[in-house]
Design a protein around this motif. Structure first.
Motif, PDB file in Angstrom:
ATOM      1  N   TRP A  24      37.144  36.893  38.850  1.00 53.32           N
ATOM      2  CA  TRP A  24      36.564  36.831  37.508  1.00 53.32           C
ATOM      3  C   TRP A  24      36.368  38.213  36.907  1.00 53.32           C
ATOM      4  CZ3 TRP A  24      37.230  32.875  34.826  1.00 53.32           C
ATOM      5  CH2 TRP A  24      37.188  31.585  35.361  1.00 53.32           C
ATOM      6  N   ILE A  25      36.066  39.206  37.726  1.00 55.60           N
ATOM      7  CA  ILE A  25      35.941  40.566  37.192  1.00 55.60           C
ATOM      8  C   ILE A  25      37.262  41.026  36.593  1.00 55.60           C
ATOM      9  CG2 ILE A  25      35.609  42.988  37.848  1.00 55.60           C
ATOM     10  CD1 ILE A  25      33.471  42.040  39.815  1.00 55.60           C
ATOM     11  N   ILE A  26      38.345  40.649  37.252  1.00 61.64           N
ATOM     12  CA  ILE A  26      39.669  41.041  36.749  1.00 61.64           C
ATOM     13  C   ILE A  26      40.087  40.169  35.565  1.00 61.64           C
ATOM     14  CG2 ILE A  26      42.115  41.207  37.348  1.00 61.64           C
ATOM     15  CD1 ILE A  26      41.239  41.777  40.229  1.00 61.64           C
ATOM     16  N   GLY A  27      39.840  38.861  35.671  1.00 65.39           N
ATOM     17  CA  GLY A  27      40.394  37.944  34.689  1.00 65.39           C
ATOM     18  C   GLY A  27      39.541  37.679  33.473  1.00 65.39           C
ATOM     19  N   ALA A  28      38.210  37.836  33.568  1.00 69.00           N
ATOM     20  CA  ALA A  28      37.340  37.480  32.438  1.00 69.00           C
ATOM     21  C   ALA A  28      37.662  38.263  31.166  1.00 69.00           C
ATOM     22  CB  ALA A  28      35.871  37.660  32.836  1.00 69.00           C
ATOM     23  N   PRO A  29      37.836  39.598  31.224  1.00 72.95           N
ATOM     24  CA  PRO A  29      38.167  40.310  29.973  1.00 72.95           C
ATOM     25  C   PRO A  29      39.477  39.848  29.352  1.00 72.95           C
ATOM     26  CG  PRO A  29      37.444  41.845  31.678  1.00 72.95           C
ATOM     27  CD  PRO A  29      37.653  40.544  32.351  1.00 72.95           C
ATOM     28  N   THR A  59      42.334  25.083  36.429  1.00 71.80           N
ATOM     29  CA  THR A  59      43.039  25.794  35.363  1.00 71.80           C
ATOM     30  C   THR A  59      42.824  25.112  34.013  1.00 71.80           C
ATOM     31  OG1 THR A  59      44.740  26.529  36.927  1.00 71.80           O
ATOM     32  CG2 THR A  59      45.292  26.601  34.580  1.00 71.80           C
ATOM     33  N   ALA A  60      42.893  23.783  33.993  1.00 68.89           N
ATOM     34  CA  ALA A  60      42.695  23.051  32.743  1.00 68.89           C
ATOM     35  C   ALA A  60      41.292  23.269  32.192  1.00 68.89           C
ATOM     36  CB  ALA A  60      42.953  21.559  32.971  1.00 68.89           C
ATOM     37  N   PHE A  61      40.286  23.181  33.054  1.00 66.22           N
ATOM     38  CA  PHE A  61      38.911  23.403  32.599  1.00 66.22           C
ATOM     39  C   PHE A  61      38.716  24.838  32.116  1.00 66.22           C
ATOM     40  CE2 PHE A  61      37.643  19.475  34.833  1.00 66.22           C
ATOM     41  CZ  PHE A  61      36.830  18.938  33.860  1.00 66.22           C
ATOM     42  N   THR A  62      39.357  25.789  32.777  1.00 62.59           N
ATOM     43  CA  THR A  62      39.248  27.184  32.354  1.00 62.59           C
ATOM     44  C   THR A  62      39.803  27.373  30.950  1.00 62.59           C
ATOM     45  OG1 THR A  62      39.428  27.959  34.643  1.00 62.59           O
ATOM     46  CG2 THR A  62      39.902  29.558  32.905  1.00 62.59           C
ATOM     47  N   ALA A  72      45.264  31.998  32.650  1.00 67.79           N
ATOM     48  CA  ALA A  72      44.405  31.087  33.401  1.00 67.79           C
ATOM     49  C   ALA A  72      45.023  30.737  34.751  1.00 67.79           C
ATOM     50  CB  ALA A  72      44.152  29.818  32.591  1.00 67.79           C
ATOM     51  N   ILE A  73      46.347  30.542  34.787  1.00 74.70           N
ATOM     52  CA  ILE A  73      47.025  30.274  36.065  1.00 74.70           C
ATOM     53  C   ILE A  73      46.901  31.481  36.991  1.00 74.70           C
ATOM     54  CG2 ILE A  73      49.278  29.852  37.112  1.00 74.70           C
ATOM     55  CD1 ILE A  73      49.994  28.213  34.639  1.00 74.70           C
ATOM     56  N   ALA A  74      47.045  32.691  36.430  1.00 77.01           N
ATOM     57  CA  ALA A  74      46.939  33.894  37.251  1.00 77.01           C
ATOM     58  C   ALA A  74      45.540  34.050  37.838  1.00 77.01           C
ATOM     59  CB  ALA A  74      47.305  35.115  36.415  1.00 77.01           C
ATOM     60  N   THR A 105      43.427  31.622  38.448  1.00 80.01           N
ATOM     61  CA  THR A 105      43.284  30.594  39.483  1.00 80.01           C
ATOM     62  C   THR A 105      43.972  31.018  40.773  1.00 80.01           C
ATOM     63  OG1 THR A 105      43.229  28.900  37.751  1.00 80.01           O
ATOM     64  CG2 THR A 105      43.657  28.161  39.990  1.00 80.01           C
ATOM     65  N   TRP A 106      45.128  31.622  40.678  1.00 76.13           N
ATOM     66  CA  TRP A 106      45.835  32.111  41.874  1.00 76.13           C
ATOM     67  C   TRP A 106      45.053  33.225  42.552  1.00 76.13           C
ATOM     68  CZ3 TRP A 106      47.998  36.891  43.090  1.00 76.13           C
ATOM     69  CH2 TRP A 106      48.811  36.922  44.222  1.00 76.13           C
ATOM     70  N   LEU A 107      44.452  34.121  41.749  1.00 83.69           N
ATOM     71  CA  LEU A 107      43.656  35.200  42.339  1.00 83.69           C
ATOM     72  C   LEU A 107      42.458  34.662  43.109  1.00 83.69           C
ATOM     73  CD1 LEU A 107      43.610  37.927  39.526  1.00 83.69           C
ATOM     74  CD2 LEU A 107      44.712  38.077  41.765  1.00 83.69           C
ATOM     75  N   ARG A 108      41.895  33.569  42.665  1.00 81.04           N
ATOM     76  CA  ARG A 108      40.738  33.002  43.353  1.00 81.04           C
ATOM     77  C   ARG A 108      41.101  32.494  44.737  1.00 81.04           C
ATOM     78  NH1 ARG A 108      37.623  28.803  39.724  1.00 81.04           N
ATOM     79  NH2 ARG A 108      36.285  28.868  41.580  1.00 81.04           N
ATOM     80  N   THR A 109      42.373  32.140  44.958  1.00 78.72           N
ATOM     81  CA  THR A 109      42.798  31.710  46.286  1.00 78.72           C
ATOM     82  C   THR A 109      43.121  32.896  47.187  1.00 78.72           C
ATOM     83  OG1 THR A 109      45.138  31.565  45.628  1.00 78.72           O
ATOM     84  CG2 THR A 109      43.757  29.613  45.280  1.00 78.72           C
ATOM     85  N   ARG A 110      43.275  34.085  46.613  1.00 79.09           N
ATOM     86  CA  ARG A 110      43.613  35.274  47.405  1.00 79.09           C
ATOM     87  C   ARG A 110      42.433  36.229  47.529  1.00 79.09           C
ATOM     88  NH1 ARG A 110      46.978  32.118  47.984  1.00 79.09           N
ATOM     89  NH2 ARG A 110      49.254  32.386  47.989  1.00 79.09           N
ATOM     90  N   LEU A 111      41.555  36.252  46.544  1.00 74.51           N
ATOM     91  CA  LEU A 111      40.391  37.127  46.563  1.00 74.51           C
ATOM     92  C   LEU A 111      39.130  36.278  46.459  1.00 74.51           C
ATOM     93  CD1 LEU A 111      41.692  39.771  43.994  1.00 74.51           C
ATOM     94  CD2 LEU A 111      41.821  39.936  46.478  1.00 74.51           C
TER      95      LEU A 111
END
Length: 320
Positions: free
Chosen positions: A294-299, A39-42, A278-280, A282-288
Motif C-alpha cells: 500500500w505504501i507503494i501503490g496508494a499514491p 482487485t475489483a473492490f480496490t 490495481a492488479i499490480a 494486488t500482486w505486490l500484496r502476495t509478494r510483500l
C-alpha cells in the motif's frame, strides 16, 4: 583430595542432542478468486473516493485557480481594449490590417458578473459545455453579450466547480445585477424567477435587453430540473455586432443539462491504467507485506482515481 581434583575426575555430563527448530507450515498457494475480488473492490473504492473527492474538493480548487487566471487575462484585455464584444474576435496584423474574423474561442473570458445580494463575483467565459463551465459561468454563444439589446443567456453550475450559481433561487425581484464587458458596465434588475413550464417573460421590444441566468434546481448532484432568473436591462443598450452563430449552430453539449461526450475516451484510457495499477498492487500484496504494497501503490491509485474522476465529471450534466 581437593574439590578441583574431584571435578576433574568426574565423568563428563552427557551431551543433549540439539532439537531442530520446527519447520514452518507449507505456504498455501494464493487464491485466484480472492485476488480478483480484491482487485475489483480496490477499483470500485478508488473510483468512488476519487469522484467524491474531485466533486467536493478538487473541483473547487480548480475553479478558484481558473477564476484567478481568467480575471487577470480579462482585466488585461479590458485595459488594452481587446476584450471581445461579439461572437467574433477582431484582431490585427502587425501592420494594422484586420485579420479574418474568428469565433471567440470557448473558455475565453467575456464578462465580469456581479450579483451583490448573493455575494457572487465571477468571470464569465464563452461557451456553456460541461468542460467550459468548470472554469466559471458561461455565456451561451447563440445570444448577445450582456449589455447589448436582445436576450443574453448565462449558465452556471449549482454544486460542483465552485458552484457559482448555487444561490440563484435566493434572488428577489428588484435585486441588482452588474455585468462588465468590453463595451462597459451594464446594470440589470431581477424581474422574476421561473421554472420550465411556467410563463416566459414577454417578448422584448426593439432596443431593450434582458439577461437570463440558468442553473440546476433541487438537491446538489440530484437536480429535479432547472431554474431561470430573468433580469431587465436598465442602462442604455450597447451596439450589437453582426451575429452569424445562431441557435441552429449551437452544439448539443452547450444546451441546458447537456453532457460532454468527449470525456468517454479519456475516462476509458485512465480507467485502463487504474485497472493495471490495481492488479499490480494486488500482486505486490502476495509478494510483500500489505503495508509495503500500500505504501507503494496508494499514491499511484489515488492519482489515477482522481484522473478518472476528472474525466467522469465531464459526463455529468453541465449545470451540476
Amino acid at each position: 583430595m581437593t574439590t578441583t581434583d574431584v571435578q576433574a575426575s568426574a565423568p563428563p555430563a552427557p551431551s543433549v542432542p540439539a532439537v531442530p527448530p520446527p519447520s514452518p507450515p507449507p505456504s498455501r498457494p494464493p487464491n485466484l478468486g480472492l485476488q480478483v475480488v480484491g482487485t475489483a473492490f480496490t477499483i470500485v473504492a478508488v473510483l468512488a473516493i476519487g469522484l467524491i473527492a474531485h466533486l467536493t474538493a478538487v473541483s473547487w480548487l480548480q475553479y478558484q485557480r481558473d477564476q484567478q487566471t481568467l480575471f487577470a487575462d480579462f482585466r488585461a484585455e479590458l485595459k488594452l481594449g481587446t476584450a471581445p464584444v461579439g461572437q467574433y474576435r477582431v484582431t490585427y496584423e502587425p501592420d494594422g490590417s484586420p485579420r479574418p474574423e474568428e469565433l471567440v474561442e470557448p473558455g475565453s473570458p467575456v464578462t465580469w458578473l456581479e450579483i451583490p445580494s448573493i455575494g457572487l463575483s465571477a468571470v464569465v467565459v464563452e461557451g456553456t459545455s460541461g468542460d467550459v463551465l468548470r472554469a466559471g459561468p458561461g455565456h451561451r454563444r447563440d445570444t448577445v453579450l450582456p449589455g447589448q439589446s436582445g436576450a443574453s443567456v448565462l449558465m452556471g453550475r449549482q454544486a460542483a466547480y465552485g458552484a457559482p450559481f448555487r444561490d440563484l433561487e435566493m434572488l428577489m425581484k428588484g435585486d441588482p445585477i452588474h455585468a462588465t464587458t468590453g463595451q462597459g458596465r451594464a446594470e440589470y434588475k431581477v424581474t422574476g424567477i421561473r421554472r420550465p413550464g411556467e410563463p416566459e417573460p414577454p417578448e422584448l421590444v426593439p432596443g431593450a435587453g434582458r439577461l437570463t441566468l440558468i442553473t440546476a434546481h433541487g438537491k446538489a448532484f440530484d437536480p429535479e430540473g432547472t431554474v431561470y432568473v430573468d433580469a431587465e436591462l436598465l442602462s442604455p443598450a450597447q451596439p450589437t455586432p453582426a451575429r452569424k452563430f445562431g441557435e441552429g449552430s449551437l452544439p448539443t453539449a452547450d444546451r441546458v443539462m447537456a453532457t460532454d461526450s468527449s470525456g468517454w475516451l479519456w475516462a476509458m484510457l485512465w480507467g485502463q491504467a487504474l485497472l493495471l495499477a490495481a492488479i499490480a498492487v494486488t500482486w505486490l500484496r502476495t509478494r510483500l507485506s500489505g503495508w509495503h504494497a500500500w505504501i507503494i501503490g496508494a499514491p499511484v491509485l489515488a492519482f489515477l482515481g482522481l484522473a478518472v474522476a476528472d474525466q467522469a465529471a465531464r459526463l455529468l450534466p453541465n449545470l451540476l
